[in-house]
Write an enzyme that holds these catalytic residues in place. Sequence first.
Site, mmCIF file in Angstrom:
data_model
loop_
_atom_site.group_PDB
_atom_site.id
_atom_site.type_symbol
_atom_site.label_atom_id
_atom_site.label_comp_id
_atom_site.label_asym_id
_atom_site.label_seq_id
_atom_site.Cartn_x
_atom_site.Cartn_y
_atom_site.Cartn_z
ATOM 1 N N ASP A 48 0.804 -1.218 0.000
ATOM 2 C CA ASP A 48 0.000 0.000 0.000
ATOM 3 C C ASP A 48 0.835 1.265 0.000
ATOM 4 O OD1 ASP A 48 -2.758 1.425 0.674
ATOM 5 O OD2 ASP A 48 -1.256 2.202 2.071
ATOM 6 N N ALA A 84 -4.671 2.702 -0.933
ATOM 7 C CA ALA A 84 -4.533 1.927 -2.167
ATOM 8 C C ALA A 84 -5.113 0.530 -2.002
ATOM 9 C CB ALA A 84 -3.064 1.864 -2.579
ATOM 10 N N ASP A 85 -4.814 -0.123 -0.882
ATOM 11 C CA ASP A 85 -5.374 -1.452 -0.625
ATOM 12 C C ASP A 85 -6.897 -1.420 -0.639
ATOM 13 O OD1 ASP A 85 -3.116 -3.022 -0.368
ATOM 14 O OD2 ASP A 85 -2.939 -2.735 1.790
ATOM 15 N N LEU A 86 -7.456 -0.483 0.106
ATOM 16 C CA LEU A 86 -8.913 -0.440 0.264
ATOM 17 C C LEU A 86 -9.608 -0.115 -1.048
ATOM 18 C CD1 LEU A 86 -9.180 1.412 3.705
ATOM 19 C CD2 LEU A 86 -9.188 -1.046 3.254
ATOM 20 N N GLY A 135 -9.536 -2.951 -3.537
ATOM 21 C CA GLY A 135 -10.557 -3.931 -3.179
ATOM 22 C C GLY A 135 -11.945 -3.495 -3.584
#
Length: 391
Positions: A137, A165-167, A170
């Site tokens: 991230d 970025a991760d969220l 997803g």
Amino acid sequence: MTLPLSHIRVLDLTRVRSGPTCVRQLADWGADCIKIEAPEEIDTGKGMGGARNGPDFQHVHRNKRSITLNLKHAQGLAAFRRMVAQADVVVENYRPDVKDRLGIGYDALAAINPRIVLGSISGFGQDGPYARRAGFDQIAQGMGGLMSVTGLPGQGPVRAGIPVADLTAGLYCAIGILTALLERDRTGRGRWVHTSLLEAMVAMMDFQATRWTMSGQMPEQTGNDHPTTVPTGLFHTADGVINIAAGGDEMWRRIVETLDIAEEAKTPELATEQARAANRARVNAVLQARLLGDTAANWIERLNRAGVPTGPVNRMDQVFADPQVRHLGLAVPVRHPRLGEINLVRTPIQMPGTTNPRNPTPDRGEHTDIVLGQFGFTPDEIAALRQENAL
């Protein structure tokens, strides 16, 4: 009540955060999300995401079922492929080459089940010069531009306080999967849907990115001020700080009346919206001098009554003590077999008659026998897989 996605079966091969975040969106709305994990004896490390009973793991894997399956074992991989034939969605966030090495890329899955939707999340994309790099991230935050505009002017790059970025990768992948499922209703065929941390981060830069792509304007750090709207930012009061958003002439008129700064507002630097945009420091100084004369709570009440968006800057304990947050029921109690009652943060989407979350994160392999039985495996077949260390 039958939940909206209760007819969808998802095979979840994801780990850490971006992939689990994607699958959790589907699980929250009733999809039968089957978390496929390696047997504990070959997956001894906790990995990123913390302990299984910790808040991070419990948050991203709720509402799922769990089985163990060793995809590095020929019989385990064969069992997975057998499950694909009856599934709707597979989600993975391996490095791009891993799924092909395992023989579970989209073409291989579609040959088993043409209706399958494969959702893939990588660090930097499925091909290109960085495709095989490990994604993280904070690296995506830096490469995608977020760290360059976060923080005070001249402070240097600052990461956001959440894994943006991760969220968002997803969330974007979940949107893509749902879109592909809708298209499948019309065409009868699935799709490969893929995104990456880098793509999601650049997309989340939104107007900041488009300022550059359209006009070559370089976004800079503006700290607590909005980059284009004046006055919008953080201000000190007699006993704390508040956020005010008062862009535009009408909103400015309301703040002038509420703060009783009509004389100051007549000066050329404050007289027009264009002038205020060019003289942010002067505008903020005038507001700041007046706001120090009363408490945060009083200003929040007075400005909101005048129609000026104003709010506190809460720590997490204050967030969940806020009367509106409590009214919205954003913390939902769930019964865990060992932890007792735990409070998880619900999905922000409200659909009357549904409850999210409903179930805690399952134990590793908690549902192996039940799930495999539902996919048509006999007790003898399950026992043989276990004997061969494929489960």
